[in-house]
Structure formats: structure tokens, C-alpha cells
Design an enzyme around this catalytic site. Structure first.
Site, PDB file in Angstrom:
ATOM      1  N   CYS A   1     -20.075 -51.960 -27.498  1.00 20.88           N
ATOM      2  CA  CYS A   1     -21.069 -52.651 -28.421  1.00 20.88           C
ATOM      3  C   CYS A   1     -22.085 -53.004 -27.709  1.00 20.88           C
ATOM      4  O   CYS A   1     -23.430 -53.025 -28.100  1.00 20.88           O
ATOM      5  CB  CYS A   1     -20.236 -53.781 -29.099  1.00 20.88           C
ATOM      6  SG  CYS A   1     -21.214 -54.297 -30.576  1.00 20.88           S
TER       7      CYS A   1
ATOM      8  N   CYS B   1     -14.169 -52.428 -26.010  1.00 16.92           N
ATOM      9  CA  CYS B   1     -14.974 -52.693 -27.098  1.00 16.92           C
ATOM     10  C   CYS B   1     -16.350 -53.380 -26.724  1.00 16.92           C
ATOM     11  O   CYS B   1     -17.432 -53.118 -27.263  1.00 16.92           O
ATOM     12  CB  CYS B   1     -14.166 -53.301 -28.333  1.00 16.92           C
ATOM     13  SG  CYS B   1     -13.665 -54.852 -27.906  1.00 16.92           S
TER      14      CYS B   1
ATOM     15  N   ASN C   1     -14.454 -17.183 -35.996  1.00 15.34           N
ATOM     16  CA  ASN C   1     -14.151 -16.676 -34.691  1.00 15.34           C
ATOM     17  C   ASN C   1     -14.419 -17.697 -33.610  1.00 15.34           C
ATOM     18  O   ASN C   1     -15.132 -18.942 -33.780  1.00 15.34           O
ATOM     19  CB  ASN C   1     -14.779 -15.460 -34.474  1.00 15.34           C
ATOM     20  CG  ASN C   1     -14.322 -14.462 -33.635  1.00 15.34           C
ATOM     21  OD1 ASN C   1     -13.534 -14.909 -32.667  1.00 15.34           O
ATOM     22  ND2 ASN C   1     -14.276 -13.029 -33.822  1.00 15.34           N
TER      23      ASN C   1
ATOM     24  N   SER D   1     -17.779 -10.568 -35.656  1.00 17.78           N
ATOM     25  CA  SER D   1     -18.289 -11.882 -34.744  1.00 17.78           C
ATOM     26  C   SER D   1     -17.782 -11.997 -33.471  1.00 17.78           C
ATOM     27  O   SER D   1     -17.557 -13.023 -33.084  1.00 17.78           O
ATOM     28  CB  SER D   1     -17.603 -13.296 -35.645  1.00 17.78           C
ATOM     29  OG  SER D   1     -16.255 -12.796 -36.184  1.00 17.78           O
ATOM     30  N   CYS D   2     -17.159 -10.950 -32.678  1.00 13.34           N
ATOM     31  CA  CYS D   2     -16.770 -11.075 -31.525  1.00 13.34           C
ATOM     32  C   CYS D   2     -17.913 -11.618 -30.460  1.00 13.34           C
ATOM     33  O   CYS D   2     -18.936 -10.792 -30.370  1.00 13.34           O
ATOM     34  CB  CYS D   2     -16.070  -9.803 -30.794  1.00 13.34           C
ATOM     35  SG  CYS D   2     -15.364 -10.035 -29.283  1.00 13.34           S
TER      36      CYS D   2
ATOM     37  N   ASN E   1     -12.839 -17.301 -23.278  1.00 16.22           N
ATOM     38  CA  ASN E   1     -12.426 -15.829 -22.784  1.00 16.22           C
ATOM     39  C   ASN E   1     -13.709 -14.862 -23.046  1.00 16.22           C
ATOM     40  O   ASN E   1     -14.570 -15.224 -23.614  1.00 16.22           O
ATOM     41  CB  ASN E   1     -11.066 -15.620 -23.750  1.00 16.22           C
ATOM     42  CG  ASN E   1     -11.595 -14.941 -25.009  1.00 16.22           C
ATOM     43  OD1 ASN E   1     -12.187 -13.826 -25.208  1.00 16.22           O
ATOM     44  ND2 ASN E   1     -11.605 -16.027 -25.922  1.00 16.22           N
TER      45      ASN E   1
END
Lengths: 401, 421
Positions: free
Chosen positions: A356, A352, A206, A139-140, A79
Site C-alpha cells: 500500500c 500489505c 489455441n 491457429s497454430c 512449445n
């Protein structure tokens, strides 16, 4: 069905919360009618969206919301919202109304300012409205009023201690939480500064500064605001591990400091993890913005059923329960583990084998005829990469050898 | 403290856990969910699926049980193809969610709550009929604080699900989950008790809910119907379910009908080893009002369907049935009140289908409450007597009967609150 259970009762800074779930400062708490529905739905409390002095200008840009996708839906939400467009007098009035309507719920307000007088007069007005708790946004990530332009208050140890001190001086007995950012080099030093200033705790943490993406059709950054964009605050599933680390670090190294957990908690499972690393409650915003207030029913019943199954008596007993098992890398036990195929569960997908072969130790070979992987116990080091590719839970497992 | 996860109660079949997680993740959690609106019992479908997704299966089970007192039965046999699943928004992207399967799985995780105690101990309402409608009504009354007692004419409570639906579709274990729930919350069921006149119960109870269903089979009204070997559908289903028909090995069975019950009958006969099962239906495939899944299941069991075939008489060798005399039909352009084309006999087309057993499945009737007028709100001309389920509505599904019972409970609560004043 709204669940009330003695197990979910959560004492927090002198309050008895009915459950540990609080609506964090966000659009979900920015309109009285919306906030009221949240409390009605069963949330234990809320933090009203960050407000400011009447003179502060709040100049929003739209669109402000964006997201990025993981393989199973939205991985993170971004946001470029700012603080509330409602100023302090309106917010103080809402505090009065909500306290009257919901005397048993926690009604907190979040504030932000740029001077000693500003911070302190916000506190004084809220105190006279009988707010339960003050949260300070240090902290915004967007449009923060920091010590220097472009920097958040909570990115400086000295600024954090100084401003937190101003707020606590004005607040006196009224509990104060400082909402901090995870984007610092030393989170413990910031938390210690909050404690030194005399504040009660931190809201950790935040949203995380982020660039949400580039639209491939236009090559413009996201969200597209008239052709331009800026960095967003990232929330949601992507930041949960960051939040857990932040909370755990503070809980381990700053004893006595109260932690309100925040950031990436999408469901009751996430909340168990957050509480287990030392958060005293869980603030939630993104999950509500995407799925609505009624997720509180799954949150409370899910947590309650879990506590019951695990024979944990209460939320209080869960808080910090996993902390003793977080250690430095040096002191981790060195053990010999190897990966094994659980034959009856293997569906023969070969994922797998590929992992690997190209990202591990070439320890898995592939039997084409049978469509089955086979793991060499000599080559396997037990890194655990193959387990991440499981199409079916439990088709591979690590065992001590 | 040791942290041990509880054992998962369900044994995974075809990787059930993985399937459930990915299937639940496909739910779009629609607003004003169309699936939920299509569910007669109004199960909060997206909400329970969200809890399935988070692994909160007990809450999912509680939500389902609260909306549908016959949670396990409906989780097993509810025809999702005519309800929730038809409205799933996801179908517009790829395919609808398998809602009933998620429901069924969640139900396995239920933990029964203990007896709900109420200050008022007196049983204020009598329910006649321990089938889906009656059970549902009693549960809803109980959770609203009104005690009731259920009178059931048969030996075993549970109505059609417990007595008539073939076991291979609905095992006793599923029905027992729901009956145990009813017992656990403290509802008494008195079996083997016929109530001749419901109005008599009003001396003892404030209200009576009559939900006796449709226990009698319609007759064909053609010659030979009394012949040995001609069996009404419900009798056959009940005997088969109770295990009193050991085998139909080598027998030729003809089923006369065309609805879902006729498919149950035909499937059950095939299941019991009949050499041949033929379903005679007087109209064509397009006119057949059946669920696709049941039709497919019957076909898979080897049931043959003779469309455009109407029975004229049941033929015997003097003692036992030997066949069904039939006539071919064709469909007129005109339609009947159901909107289906009317069949007309084709002249000189008579033939005999050989049969050892003929089972008549052409619909059910009640034969109960004949002198009572039923109002649209399901009250009756006798104050205090309410009706519901198939008895009032005609043949329907279990979940519709559950919904009827819930609706009736609501009406009865209003009524007893007035009388209580």
C-alpha cells in the site's frame, strides 16, 4: 478409482460424454499407444494431433519444449512443436481402431491444409473412417498455414469464413469445430465468421504466441535450438485468464455457437471456471503432459464433489452460469469498500504495508512494536492490492462501508 | 440460485489451511513414489497429496481409506519416521514432507459411504480379533463382496489402538472414526466373545482369520515377580486408558523394558502424575529400538532412562513393593541375533532403585493357536484357517497389521472362491 457420476455427463454436439474432459490435439494424442492409455485412464474423448495430407512436409526442430516459472512452479509452458508427423491415412486408420476399441468415447481428429482441395480431401478421408468430429487448426502459432505468410488463418475474418465454409461443405452432417487463436483484435468477429460458414462451433482457444525467455548465461533466446530460437506457443496456467475471456466473449455475443474450451486448464477448479463462462467441455493438454493421464481421477472427482457441494445438478447446469455477471466497466455498481485487517489471522509480516505504501494509497501504517498493520479508513480506497499479498488466507478482507 | 460455499469442517490451527496448501505444493509427485513403496498399506501418497493441493480433500480421504481401513488411527499415530517419510525425495532438496499430517488432515474430510450391499447375504468368513489386522481383513473382504463377522474377546472392539495406546497419543475420537466406518459399511462385530477353538467355526464358515495379537506379557523370571505392585505392561496401559487408574500422584514408578511399549508405559505413568518415572534398560542408547519421536515425548514428560541397568529381583517389605534390585551392565563386543551388543553384568555393582510400582514391558506373547503350524503364506495346517497380525509376525506397528489384514483378505478370497465352486 475412476469416477462415473450422472452429474458429470456432458452432452456435446450429439454425443453423451461421460465427463467434460477431453484430451486436446497434442503429443498426448499423437501415438496410438499413448492415446489408448489416455482413454483407458478415464478421459471422455480426445482430439488426435493435427494431421495433414500425405504430401505436406513436417520438419520438426528440437528441443521444442520450454517453460517459465512463476513463484509457485511452472507458470507457462511453451512449445515450438508443429503438426503431427503422421499423415492423414495413418490418422484415419487410428480413428478406426480407437472407435472400435472405445465406441463410447469421443474420437475427434484435427486437420490443417493450405487449399480448398486439401481441406476437403482431409475431411472426406476422415468421414470414411467414421470420425466423431473434426477440429480445424486455424491457429497454430508456429508454422501455421495462413492466408499470408506468418499469419494465422483465424486472424482474418474473411479467410476464416471462407475456409470454414469449405470444410463444412465437405463435412455436411459431421460436426466441425474451428480452433481459433486468442490473438486477434476482435474475437467476436472471428467466431461470427465461423458461425456464418455453417460450422458447429469453435475450440477456444489455441496457444498464445510468445517468446519464452532469454537464458541469462548465454543471452540466447529459449528454447535454444543450435544457438537460435523462435517464438513459442504459450500454454498452461499463464493463459487461463486469456482463455476465460475469449470463451466468455464468444458465449456472450455469439449465441448458438458451441464452444469447446481449451487453454490453461490445469485442474478441476480451472475447469469449473471454464464451464461457468460458457464452454461446453474442457480440452486439456499441458496438465497431462506435465502430470500424466491419471489426473483425470482428481479432475472428475473434484468436479463431482464440487457440484454436489454447490447443489448444482449437473455439468450442463454449470455451463455459462457466471456469464450474467460479466458486464462492461461503465455499468459496474459503484460501491464503497475498504480493507480491514482480520486481527486473529494477522501474522505480522508487513507485506500489505509495503504494497500500500509503494503501490497503493499510503493507507496502511505500521506499528513496529506490535508488528501490526493498521488501515486508515479515510485513506483506503478499497483497491484490493493488499489482499494480493496475504501470506495467510483471510488475514485481510474487503468490507462494504 | 445462490452460490454458497460449504463451511470448512476443520477449524484452522496454526493456519492449517495455508500450511496444508504450501506443504502439499512441496510434493514432487515422484514416479514410482518411494514414499508409497515404504508405506505397508500402500497409500497412494502423491496422488492424495495432489488432491489435497487442489482442495479435493474428500477424494484424498477416499484414496487413503481405500488403501488403509484404519485411516484415522494411522493418521494419528503411524510412525512416519520409519516408513513413508524416510523415503521422501524432497529430503534431498530441503526436508521431507510431513506426510502423516497431510494424511491426517485429509481424513477429517471423509464422508462415510453407506452400507455396501451384496447379493449374497451370508457371512462366509469369521474373523477372530477386532484389532487392526482383523478389521482390515474384514473391510477388504467386504469391499470384494464377501461378508464376514468379527468375534472380539474384549468388551470394546479396536484392539491395541482402542484399548492400550495412551489416550493422549490416540484419542477415542480417532479410533471411533475408523470403527464407525467399519460399522457403516455393514460389518458386524460381536464383542465379549471368546473363541476357544477357531476350528469349531469351520462348521459354520468357509474360512477363519485369526488375528488375536499378542495379549500376554512376558515375565522377567526373577525373584519377587508376584509381589503386589508389580504390573504387566498391557494391564497397566489398558487400565490407564480405560480411566481405572485415577492417579499415580506421588508414586515412584519403575518401568522395565526398552521398546516402544515401555515408552508408552513410562509416558502414561508420568501423565498420571507419578512423582518419578525411571525406565530401566539393560543395554545402551544405541541398542534401544524405539522411535525417536516417542523417546523425545517421554523425555519431555520427565521420564528418566537408566541405561546399562538390569533388574535382579523385586524387593518388598513383606506386603508391597519397595524397590527393584538392579545390577549395572556393560556391553560385550559380541552381538546377538538382533545384531546388538550383548550386555554383561558388572561384578559387585548391585544397587536398589526405590519403587512403589514396577511395570514389566519386555515383550508380548500370544498363547493362542499353539497346536497349529503356520505356513509362510499365512495359511495353516488346518485348511480354511488363516492367521495374521502380530500373532503371526511378532510385535509390529498398526500399519503393518493393516497390511497383514489386506494380504490375508486376498488369500482368503482365493480360498473361498475355490471352496465355493
Amino acid at each position: 478409482m475412476i469416477l462415473t457420476s450422472p452429474r458429470l455427463k456432458t452432452p456435446f454436439l450429439g454425443f453423451e460424454l461421460e465427463n467434460p474432459f477431453i484430451l486436446s490435439a497434442s503429443p498426448s494424442t499423437d501415438e496410438l499407444s499413448i492415446a489408448r492409455r489416455g482413454l483407458d485412464a478415464g478421459w471422455a474423448g480426445l482430439v488426435l494431433k493435427t494431421t495433414s495430407l500425405e504430401t505436406t512436409s513436417v520438419d520438426l526442430a528440437y528441443p521444442m519444449m520450454s517453460s517459465f516459472a512463476g513463484e509457485g512452479g511452472i507458470a507457462g509452458m511453451g512449445n515450438i512443436d508443429l503438426i503431427s508427423a503422421y499423415h492423414i491415412n495413418e490418422v484415419a486408420e487410428r480413428v478406426r481402431i480407437l472407435k472400435r476399441e472405445f465406441p463410447r468415447k469421443l474420437v475427434a481428429a484435427s486437420i490443417m491444409s493450405d487449399s480448398r482441395e486439401g481441406w476437403q480431401s482431409l475431411v472426406t478421408i476422415l468421414k470414411s473412417a467414421d470420425v466423431d468430429l473434426i477440429e480445424c487448426s486455424f491457429s497454430c502459432p508456429q508454422g501455421s498455414v495462413g492466408e499470408e505468410p506468418g499469419k494465422m488463418l483465424a486472424q482474418s475474418v474473411t479467410a476464416t469464413e471462407r475456409v470454414a465454409g469449405w470444410v463444412k461443405d465437405a463435412a455436411c452432417d459431421l460436426p466441425v469445430l474451428i480452433k481459433i487463436t486468442p490473438q486477434v483484435s476482435d474475437i467476436v468477429a472471428i467466431a461470427q465468421a465461423v458461425q456464418k460458414a455453417g460450422c458447429d462451433g469453435v475450440t477456444a482457444s489455441n496457444s498464445v504466441p510468445a517468446l519464452m525467455g532469454i537464458a541469462l548465461d548465454t543471452l540466447r533466446p529459449i528454447p535454444n535450438v543450435g544457438g537460435y530460437s523462435t517464438y513459442s506457443g504459450l500454454t498452461g496456467p499463464a493463459i487461463k485468464p486469456i482463455t476465460l475471456r475469449t470463451v466468455a466473449e464468444i458465449a456472450r455475443h455469439v449465441p448458438g455457437l458451441v464452444i469447446s474450451g481449451n487453454g490453461g486448464i490445469m485442474n478441476w477448479r480451472d475447469s469449473v471456471e471454464l464451464l461457468a463462462v460458457g464452454a461446453g467441455n474442457a480440452q486439456i493438454c499441458t496438465a497431462v503432459m506435465l502430470h500424466g493421464f491419471d489426473i483425470i481421477r482428481d479432475l472428475t472427482s473434484g468436479l463431482d464433489n464440487y457440484l454436489q457441494d454447490m447443489r448444482i445438478n449437473s455439468v450442463v447446469d454449470l455451463i455459462g452460469i457466471s456469464l450474467p455477471y460479466i458486464a462492461d466497466h461503465d455499468s459496474l455498481p459503484r460501491q464503497k469498500v475498504r480493507s480491514f485487517v482480520v486481527e486473529e489471522k494477522c501474522i505480522g509480516c508487513g507485506r500489505c504495508y509495503i504494497a500500500c505504501r509503494d503501490g497503493g494509497h499510503e493507507a496502511i501504517s505500521w506499528e513496529s512494536e506490535k508488528r501490526r498493520p493498521s488501515i486508515s479508513i479515510d485513506k483506503c480506497v478499497g483497491c484490493g492490492l493488499c489482499l494480493l499479498t496475504q501470506p495467510v488466507a483471510g488475514c485481510l478482507e474487503l468490507r462494504q462501508v | 440460485m445462490t452460490l454458497n460455499m460449504p463451511e470448512i469442517a476443520i477449524q484452522p490451527t496454526r493456519q492449517a489451511e495455508t500450511w496444508v496448501a504450501s506443504e502439499a505444493a512441496r510434493c514432487l509427485s515422484c514416479y514410482d513414489p518411494p514414499c508409497q513403496r515404504a508405506c505397508p498399506a500402500s497409500i497412494p501418497i502423491p496422488e492424495f497429496i495432489r488432491s489435497v493441493r487442489t482442495g479435493n480433500l474428500r477424494y484424498a480421504a477416499d484414496l487413503i481409506r481405500e488403501a488403509n481401513p484404519l485411516a484415522a488411527v494411522c493418521g494419528t499415530v503411524c510412525p512416519e519416521e520409519i516408513f513413508c517419510q524416510t523415503k521422501c525425495t524432497r529430503a534431498q532438496i530441503d526436508s521431507p514432507l510431513k506426510i502423516r499430517e497431510l494424511h491426517s488432515l485429509a481424513t477429517l474430510f471423509e464422508r462415510h459411504s453407506a452400507n455396501i450391499e451384496h447379493e449374497e447375504e451370508r457371512q462366509r468368513v469369521a474373523v477372530i480379533g477386532a484389532g487392526p489386522a482383523g478389521l482390515s481383513c474384514a473391510v477388504k473382504l467386504k469391499t470384494a463382496g464377501v461378508n464376514s463377522v468379527i468375534f472380539e474377546s474384549r468388551e470394546i472392539a479396536g484392539g491395541v489402538p482402542r484399548n492400550s495406546i495412551p489416550k493422549f497419543r490416540l484419542p477415542d475420537s480417532a479410533v471411533d472414526v475408523d470403527l464407525n466406518y467399519v460399522a457403516n459399511i455393514g460389518i458386524d462385530i460381536i464383542t465379549d466373545t471368546v473363541i476357544k477353538n477357531p476350528a469349531d467355526l469351520l462348521y459354520e464358515f468357509d474360512a477363519v482369520y485369526v488375528a488375536t495379537g499378542l495379549p500376554r506379557c512376558r515375565k522377567l523370571g526373577i525373584p519377587g515377580e508376584d509381589t503386589s505392585g508389580v504390573v504387566p505392561s498391557l494391564f497397566f496401559l489398558d487400565e490407564a486408558r480405560a480411566g481405572r487408574i485415577a492417579s499415580l500422584d506421588g508414586r515412584k514408578v519403575v518401568v522395565i523394558g526398552g521398546g516402544n511399549v515401555s515408552l508408552d508405559v513410562a509416558s502414561a505413568a508420568a501423565h498420571l502424575g507419578a512423582a518419578e518415572v525411571r525406565l530401566l534398560y539393560r543395554r545402551g542408547p544405541l541398542e534401544m529400538k524405539v522411535w525417536r519421536s516417542e523417546l523425545d515425548a517421554a523425555s519431555a514428560r520427565g521420564v528418566a532412562i537408566d541405561y546399562l541397568t538390569a533388574p535382579k529381583a523385586l524387593v518388598s517389605d513383606g506386603d508391597c513393593l519397595t524397590g527393584v534390585k538392579c545390577v549395572k551392565t556393560e556391553l560385550c563386543d559380541e552381538t546377538d541375533s538382533s545384531g546388538r551388543r550383548i550386555p554383561r553384568e558388572v561384578p559387585d555393582s548391585e544397587f536398589v532403585v526405590a519403587a512403589d510400582i514396577a511395570i514389566v514391558a519386555i515383550g508380548m506373547t500370544s498363547g493362542y493357536l499353539r497346536d497349529v503350524t503356520i505356513n509362510p503364506d499365512l495359511s495353516t495346517s488346518i485348511p480354511g484357517i488363516f492367521v495374521g497380525g502380530d500373532l503371526a509376525r511378532g510385535e509390529g506397528t498398526i500399519v503393518e497389521a493393516v497390511a497383514d489384514g489386506k494380504k490375508a483378505a486376498h488369500k482368503i478370497l482365493e480360498y473361498v472362491a475355490q471352496v465355493g465352486k
